[in-house]
Scaffold this motif. Structure first.
Motif, PDB file in Angstrom:
ATOM      1  N   LEU A   4       1.022 -38.932   1.333  1.00  0.00           N
ATOM      2  CA  LEU A   4       0.355 -39.263   2.579  1.00  0.00           C
ATOM      3  C   LEU A   4       1.380 -39.381   3.695  1.00  0.00           C
ATOM      4  CD1 LEU A   4      -1.944 -42.087   1.142  1.00  0.00           C
ATOM      5  CD2 LEU A   4      -2.539 -39.682   1.479  1.00  0.00           C
ATOM      6  N   VAL A   5       1.056 -38.800   4.840  1.00  0.00           N
ATOM      7  CA  VAL A   5       1.950 -38.857   5.991  1.00  0.00           C
ATOM      8  C   VAL A   5       1.142 -39.253   7.220  1.00  0.00           C
ATOM      9  CG1 VAL A   5       3.553 -37.605   7.465  1.00  0.00           C
ATOM     10  CG2 VAL A   5       3.450 -37.085   5.013  1.00  0.00           C
ATOM     11  N   GLU A   6       1.473 -40.420   7.773  1.00  0.00           N
ATOM     12  CA  GLU A   6       0.773 -40.911   8.962  1.00  0.00           C
ATOM     13  C   GLU A   6       1.467 -40.409  10.227  1.00  0.00           C
ATOM     14  OE1 GLU A   6       0.834 -44.592   6.087  1.00  0.00           O
ATOM     15  OE2 GLU A   6       2.210 -43.012   6.734  1.00  0.00           O
ATOM     16  N   SER A   7       0.696 -40.314  11.288  1.00  0.00           N
ATOM     17  CA  SER A   7       1.229 -39.964  12.602  1.00  0.00           C
ATOM     18  C   SER A   7       0.290 -40.516  13.659  1.00  0.00           C
ATOM     19  CB  SER A   7       1.376 -38.452  12.753  1.00  0.00           C
ATOM     20  OG  SER A   7       0.112 -37.814  12.642  1.00  0.00           O
ATOM     21  N   GLY A   8       0.755 -40.516  14.902  1.00  0.00           N
ATOM     22  CA  GLY A   8      -0.101 -40.916  16.007  1.00  0.00           C
ATOM     23  C   GLY A   8       0.174 -42.294  16.565  1.00  0.00           C
ATOM     24  N   GLY A   9       1.080 -43.030  15.950  1.00  0.00           N
ATOM     25  CA  GLY A   9       1.405 -44.346  16.475  1.00  0.00           C
ATOM     26  C   GLY A   9       2.185 -44.254  17.775  1.00  0.00           C
ATOM     27  N   TYR A  32     -10.940 -38.659  -3.085  1.00  0.00           N
ATOM     28  CA  TYR A  32     -10.221 -39.923  -2.893  1.00  0.00           C
ATOM     29  C   TYR A  32     -10.925 -40.787  -1.860  1.00  0.00           C
ATOM     30  CZ  TYR A  32      -6.123 -38.244  -5.423  1.00  0.00           C
ATOM     31  OH  TYR A  32      -5.272 -37.791  -6.394  1.00  0.00           O
ATOM     32  N   ALA A  33     -11.031 -42.049  -2.134  1.00  0.00           N
ATOM     33  CA  ALA A  33     -11.382 -43.017  -1.100  1.00  0.00           C
ATOM     34  C   ALA A  33     -10.098 -43.311  -0.327  1.00  0.00           C
ATOM     35  CB  ALA A  33     -11.948 -44.284  -1.709  1.00  0.00           C
ATOM     36  N   MET A  34     -10.241 -43.511   0.972  1.00  0.00           N
ATOM     37  CA  MET A  34      -9.081 -43.695   1.834  1.00  0.00           C
ATOM     38  C   MET A  34      -9.187 -45.008   2.596  1.00  0.00           C
ATOM     39  SD  MET A  34      -7.464 -40.894   1.215  1.00  0.00           S
ATOM     40  CE  MET A  34      -6.190 -40.988   2.475  1.00  0.00           C
ATOM     41  N   GLY A  35      -8.050 -45.597   2.843  1.00  0.00           N
ATOM     42  CA  GLY A  35      -8.043 -46.853   3.578  1.00  0.00           C
ATOM     43  C   GLY A  35      -6.913 -46.903   4.590  1.00  0.00           C
ATOM     44  N   TYR A  99       0.965 -49.484  10.714  1.00  0.00           N
ATOM     45  CA  TYR A  99      -0.296 -49.074  10.097  1.00  0.00           C
ATOM     46  C   TYR A  99      -0.008 -48.114   8.946  1.00  0.00           C
ATOM     47  CZ  TYR A  99      -3.089 -51.278  13.700  1.00  0.00           C
ATOM     48  OH  TYR A  99      -3.701 -52.214  14.518  1.00  0.00           O
ATOM     49  N   TYR A 100      -0.632 -48.419   7.807  1.00  0.00           N
ATOM     50  CA  TYR A 100      -0.433 -47.635   6.595  1.00  0.00           C
ATOM     51  C   TYR A 100      -1.735 -46.991   6.152  1.00  0.00           C
ATOM     52  CZ  TYR A 100       3.896 -50.332   6.145  1.00  0.00           C
ATOM     53  OH  TYR A 100       5.124 -50.920   6.351  1.00  0.00           O
ATOM     54  N   CYS A 101      -1.614 -45.779   5.693  1.00  0.00           N
ATOM     55  CA  CYS A 101      -2.716 -45.050   5.090  1.00  0.00           C
ATOM     56  C   CYS A 101      -2.591 -45.170   3.578  1.00  0.00           C
ATOM     57  CB  CYS A 101      -2.620 -43.591   5.529  1.00  0.00           C
ATOM     58  SG  CYS A 101      -3.721 -42.453   4.698  1.00  0.00           S
ATOM     59  N   TYR A 122      -1.771 -44.811  -3.824  1.00  0.00           N
ATOM     60  CA  TYR A 122      -0.841 -44.021  -3.024  1.00  0.00           C
ATOM     61  C   TYR A 122      -0.804 -44.568  -1.604  1.00  0.00           C
ATOM     62  CZ  TYR A 122      -1.753 -40.930  -6.947  1.00  0.00           C
ATOM     63  OH  TYR A 122      -1.910 -40.427  -8.218  1.00  0.00           O
ATOM     64  N   TRP A 123       0.404 -44.583  -1.046  1.00  0.00           N
ATOM     65  CA  TRP A 123       0.623 -45.134   0.287  1.00  0.00           C
ATOM     66  C   TRP A 123       1.496 -44.207   1.110  1.00  0.00           C
ATOM     67  CZ3 TRP A 123      -1.549 -49.696   2.017  1.00  0.00           C
ATOM     68  CH2 TRP A 123      -2.205 -50.465   1.051  1.00  0.00           C
ATOM     69  N   GLY A 124       1.231 -44.171   2.418  1.00  0.00           N
ATOM     70  CA  GLY A 124       2.105 -43.477   3.329  1.00  0.00           C
ATOM     71  C   GLY A 124       3.255 -44.375   3.748  1.00  0.00           C
ATOM     72  N   GLN A 125       4.119 -43.839   4.601  1.00  0.00           N
ATOM     73  CA  GLN A 125       5.314 -44.582   5.009  1.00  0.00           C
ATOM     74  C   GLN A 125       5.045 -45.515   6.186  1.00  0.00           C
ATOM     75  OE1 GLN A 125       4.579 -41.586   6.034  1.00  0.00           O
ATOM     76  NE2 GLN A 125       4.976 -41.653   8.235  1.00  0.00           N
TER      77      GLN A 125
END
Length: 133
Positions: A4-9, A32-35, A99-101, A122-125
């Motif tokens: 998982l890779v977050e962006s937009g912050g 997958y359910a996502m949070g 914020y984590y995905c 599973y977690w993003g950074q």
């Protein structure tokens, strides 16, 4: 396995908006359910929003929100793009956090079961969101 890779912050003034994105690897994203969770300095990681897996095409995904963001944040997913979003409106300084995905293949009847970070595998950074007053 999924990555998982977050962006937009970023930095935004109070009352402003941001949209976070979380891109997932793999070909089974729709199962997958996502949070989304967040963690402010000196505080524990807390639940923000969750969206269930899509299942059959005629059944929309269910969503759940923390009371503190209900009516201001919207979680959505685009399975064709392997991406989950968090639209954040009317931001407040207290929304400032990393914020984590997160993703899980655990299946529950109720989407509220996805409020605990223990349910996710599973977690993003993480991506930093800073709201100035």
């Amino acid at each position: 396995q999924v990555q998982l890779v977050e962006s937009g912050g970023g930095l935004v003034q109070a009352g402003g908006s941001l949209r976070l994105s979380c891109a997932a690897s793999g070909r089974t994203f729709s199962t997958y359910a996502m949070g989304w969770f967040r963690q402010a300095p000196g505080k524990e990681r807390e639940f923000v929003a969750a969206i269930s897996w899509s299942g059959a095409s005629w059944v929309g995904a269910s969503t759940d929100y923390a009371d503190s963001v209900k009516g201001r944040f919207t979680i959505s997913r685009d399975n064709a793009k392997n991406t989950v979003y968090l639209q954040m409106n009317s931001l407040k300084p207290e929304d400032t956090a990393v914020y984590y995905c997160a993703a899980t293949r655990r299946a529950y009847y109720s989407v509220t079961n996805y409020r605990s970070y223990d349910e996710y595998d599973y977690w993003g950074q993480g991506t930093q969101v800073t709201v100035s007053s």
